[in-house]
Write a protein that holds these residues in place. Structure first.
Motif, PDB file in Angstrom:
ATOM      1  N   GLY A 125      35.014  52.062  47.377  1.00  0.00           N
ATOM      2  CA  GLY A 125      36.272  51.141  47.234  1.00  0.00           C
ATOM      3  C   GLY A 125      35.825  49.917  48.048  1.00  0.00           C
ATOM      4  N   LEU A 126      35.326  49.877  49.334  1.00  0.00           N
ATOM      5  CA  LEU A 126      34.916  48.629  49.811  1.00  0.00           C
ATOM      6  C   LEU A 126      33.804  47.979  49.139  1.00  0.00           C
ATOM      7  CD1 LEU A 126      34.899  50.442  53.314  1.00  0.00           C
ATOM      8  CD2 LEU A 126      36.328  48.554  52.566  1.00  0.00           C
ATOM      9  N   LEU A 127      32.641  48.562  48.633  1.00  0.00           N
ATOM     10  CA  LEU A 127      31.781  47.732  47.854  1.00  0.00           C
ATOM     11  C   LEU A 127      32.523  47.063  46.687  1.00  0.00           C
ATOM     12  CD1 LEU A 127      29.004  50.446  47.528  1.00  0.00           C
ATOM     13  CD2 LEU A 127      28.793  48.375  48.863  1.00  0.00           C
ATOM     14  N   ALA A 128      33.402  47.492  46.092  1.00  0.00           N
ATOM     15  CA  ALA A 128      34.014  46.828  44.850  1.00  0.00           C
ATOM     16  C   ALA A 128      34.936  45.783  45.561  1.00  0.00           C
ATOM     17  CB  ALA A 128      35.043  47.660  44.216  1.00  0.00           C
ATOM     18  N   ARG A 129      35.483  45.862  46.540  1.00  0.00           N
ATOM     19  CA  ARG A 129      36.328  45.101  47.405  1.00  0.00           C
ATOM     20  C   ARG A 129      35.693  43.549  47.759  1.00  0.00           C
ATOM     21  NH1 ARG A 129      40.461  46.208  52.406  1.00  0.00           N
ATOM     22  NH2 ARG A 129      41.310  44.144  52.808  1.00  0.00           N
ATOM     23  N   PHE A 130      34.575  43.929  48.261  1.00  0.00           N
ATOM     24  CA  PHE A 130      33.709  42.917  48.593  1.00  0.00           C
ATOM     25  C   PHE A 130      32.636  42.402  47.740  1.00  0.00           C
ATOM     26  CE2 PHE A 130      35.681  44.214  52.492  1.00  0.00           C
ATOM     27  CZ  PHE A 130      36.062  43.006  53.221  1.00  0.00           C
ATOM     28  N   SER A 131      32.895  42.715  46.586  1.00  0.00           N
ATOM     29  CA  SER A 131      31.977  42.405  45.395  1.00  0.00           C
ATOM     30  C   SER A 131      30.362  42.885  45.516  1.00  0.00           C
ATOM     31  CB  SER A 131      32.028  40.770  44.762  1.00  0.00           C
ATOM     32  OG  SER A 131      33.336  40.589  44.726  1.00  0.00           O
ATOM     33  N   LEU A 132      30.120  44.013  46.137  1.00  0.00           N
ATOM     34  CA  LEU A 132      29.019  44.331  46.360  1.00  0.00           C
ATOM     35  C   LEU A 132      28.480  45.811  45.355  1.00  0.00           C
ATOM     36  CD1 LEU A 132      29.101  43.983  50.315  1.00  0.00           C
ATOM     37  CD2 LEU A 132      27.533  42.832  48.577  1.00  0.00           C
ATOM     38  N   ARG A 150      29.061  40.158  54.360  1.00  0.00           N
ATOM     39  CA  ARG A 150      30.186  40.929  53.771  1.00  0.00           C
ATOM     40  C   ARG A 150      29.974  42.295  53.935  1.00  0.00           C
ATOM     41  NH1 ARG A 150      28.353  37.932  48.578  1.00  0.00           N
ATOM     42  NH2 ARG A 150      28.877  39.965  47.621  1.00  0.00           N
ATOM     43  N   LEU A 151      28.928  42.963  54.219  1.00  0.00           N
ATOM     44  CA  LEU A 151      28.759  44.254  54.085  1.00  0.00           C
ATOM     45  C   LEU A 151      29.271  44.684  55.555  1.00  0.00           C
ATOM     46  CD1 LEU A 151      27.860  47.171  53.217  1.00  0.00           C
ATOM     47  CD2 LEU A 151      25.552  46.553  54.256  1.00  0.00           C
ATOM     48  N   ASP A 152      28.936  43.743  56.717  1.00  0.00           N
ATOM     49  CA  ASP A 152      29.312  44.060  57.871  1.00  0.00           C
ATOM     50  C   ASP A 152      30.724  44.068  58.095  1.00  0.00           C
ATOM     51  OD1 ASP A 152      28.757  44.308  60.665  1.00  0.00           O
ATOM     52  OD2 ASP A 152      28.727  42.211  61.294  1.00  0.00           O
ATOM     53  N   ALA A 257      28.026  28.550  39.133  1.00  0.00           N
ATOM     54  CA  ALA A 257      28.862  29.718  39.507  1.00  0.00           C
ATOM     55  C   ALA A 257      27.798  30.859  39.268  1.00  0.00           C
ATOM     56  CB  ALA A 257      29.819  29.530  38.507  1.00  0.00           C
ATOM     57  N   LYS A 258      27.507  31.401  40.362  1.00  0.00           N
ATOM     58  CA  LYS A 258      26.532  32.635  40.284  1.00  0.00           C
ATOM     59  C   LYS A 258      27.638  33.675  40.495  1.00  0.00           C
ATOM     60  CE  LYS A 258      22.251  30.276  41.862  1.00  0.00           C
ATOM     61  NZ  LYS A 258      21.364  30.496  42.922  1.00  0.00           N
ATOM     62  N   GLY A 259      27.119  34.846  40.053  1.00  0.00           N
ATOM     63  CA  GLY A 259      27.580  36.289  40.612  1.00  0.00           C
ATOM     64  C   GLY A 259      27.236  36.405  42.053  1.00  0.00           C
ATOM     65  N   ARG A 260      28.105  37.256  42.573  1.00  0.00           N
ATOM     66  CA  ARG A 260      28.099  37.291  43.878  1.00  0.00           C
ATOM     67  C   ARG A 260      27.129  38.574  44.108  1.00  0.00           C
ATOM     68  NH1 ARG A 260      33.951  37.569  46.619  1.00  0.00           N
ATOM     69  NH2 ARG A 260      32.687  37.625  48.400  1.00  0.00           N
ATOM     70  N   ASP A 261      26.756  39.229  43.438  1.00  0.00           N
ATOM     71  CA  ASP A 261      25.942  40.467  43.641  1.00  0.00           C
ATOM     72  C   ASP A 261      24.397  39.934  43.243  1.00  0.00           C
ATOM     73  OD1 ASP A 261      27.957  41.953  44.144  1.00  0.00           O
ATOM     74  OD2 ASP A 261      27.805  43.123  42.599  1.00  0.00           O
ATOM     75  N   ARG A 262      23.950  38.493  43.602  1.00  0.00           N
ATOM     76  CA  ARG A 262      22.696  38.317  43.122  1.00  0.00           C
ATOM     77  C   ARG A 262      21.658  38.798  44.326  1.00  0.00           C
ATOM     78  NH1 ARG A 262      24.931  35.253  46.969  1.00  0.00           N
ATOM     79  NH2 ARG A 262      23.798  34.060  48.559  1.00  0.00           N
ATOM     80  N   GLY A 263      20.516  38.578  44.059  1.00  0.00           N
ATOM     81  CA  GLY A 263      19.410  38.847  44.917  1.00  0.00           C
ATOM     82  C   GLY A 263      18.920  37.999  45.926  1.00  0.00           C
TER      83      GLY A 263
END
Length: 263
Positions: A125-132, A150-152, A257-263
């Motif tokens: 749920g938190l991964l989805a909430r913070f686009s991770l 963001r993970l922190d 506009a990049k995806g936020r799950d970039r490397g």
């Protein structure tokens, strides 16, 4: 990182009066007063050494004030430390994540330490909430600075604390990562979390805060909304000029506009 749950307070989420703190002959806080409304973002703005981190450390029970009173979520920080710690989360200036583990493993670990049911579901749920979500299985060592931050912050929300302290959360981040963290902070407030944010970046307070207090030489010298603070200056002179793009406009246009799950 501190997190937990408590019974919601009916007054201000944070109430501070006459807070003072000295280190030998150095007076760091000289009678600080402030109130933070529940569910709002409150920015404490000041230069390095102004006393911002000292206030956060006192409010999170990591440091005892010399005098004055402070209540967080209705609990006195001096006499009800356990209750305060169960009501808050503290995210310091450096991301407190394990870089050997994946993002999801970090979240699951903290959820288990908090004795929460279904830690995997909490993590997802938190991964989805913070686009991770897309980066959840990757080791944190491969994350960008913004992703780690963001993970922190996501880890700080485990246990649903009503109040979160963010002590200079974007210090040392590049512009793109800073924008990512700003969005994460807005997400917190949209979910009803009270955020006290310390920063030395003027634009950060301007973009995020419902109210802004300026701390200078250990005192709050002004406290209000951005509109109220602007009224302290003489009225602006109206001139018709060609609008130039801001540096932020240029940066976003160049990066795209990049995806936020970039490397």
């Amino acid at each position: 990182m501190l997190a937990g749950m408590s019974i919601p307070s009916t007054g201000p989420a944070i109430h501070v009066r006459g807070l003072e703190k000295s280190y030998k002959d150095l007076r760091v806080l000289r009678g600080v007063d402030l109130d933070v409304a529940a569910g709002s973002i409150f920015a404490l703005l000041g230069a390095n050494g102004a006393g911002k981190t000292t206030i956060v450390r006192i409010l999170s029970t990591l440091l005892r004030a010399d005098s004055g009173t402070a209540r967080v979520d209705g609990f006195d920080v001096a006499t009800q430390g356990a209750e305060v710690r169960a009501s808050i989360s503290l995210t310091g200036q450096f991301a407190a994540v394990d870089q050997i583990l994946s993002g999801r493993e970090n979240l699951v670990l903290v959820a288990r330490l908090r004795h929460l049911r279904e830690p995997g579901a909490v993590a997802d749920g938190l991964l989805a909430r913070f686009s991770l979500t897309g980066a959840g299985a990757r080791r944190v060592a491969t994350y960008s600075g913004g992703m780690r931050r963001r993970l922190d912050i996501a880890m700080s929300l485990i246990g649903s604390p009503p109040v979160i302290f963010l002590d200079e959360p974007t210090a040392g981040l590049d512009p793109e990562a800073r924008l990512e963290v700003w969005q994460a902070v807005r997400t917190l407030a949209e979910g009803g979390t009270t955020v006290l944010l310390t920063t030395q970046y003027l634009e950060e307070a301007e973009h995020l805060a419902d109210r802004i207090a300026i701390l200078h030489e250990g005192r709050i010298i002004v406290d209000g909304t951005l509109a109220e603070l602007r009224r302290l200056l003489p009225p602006a002179t109206v001139e018709y000029v060609e609008k130039q793009p801001t540096l932020e406009d240029v940066f976003l246009a160049v990066v795209g506009a990049k995806g936020r799950d970039r490397g």
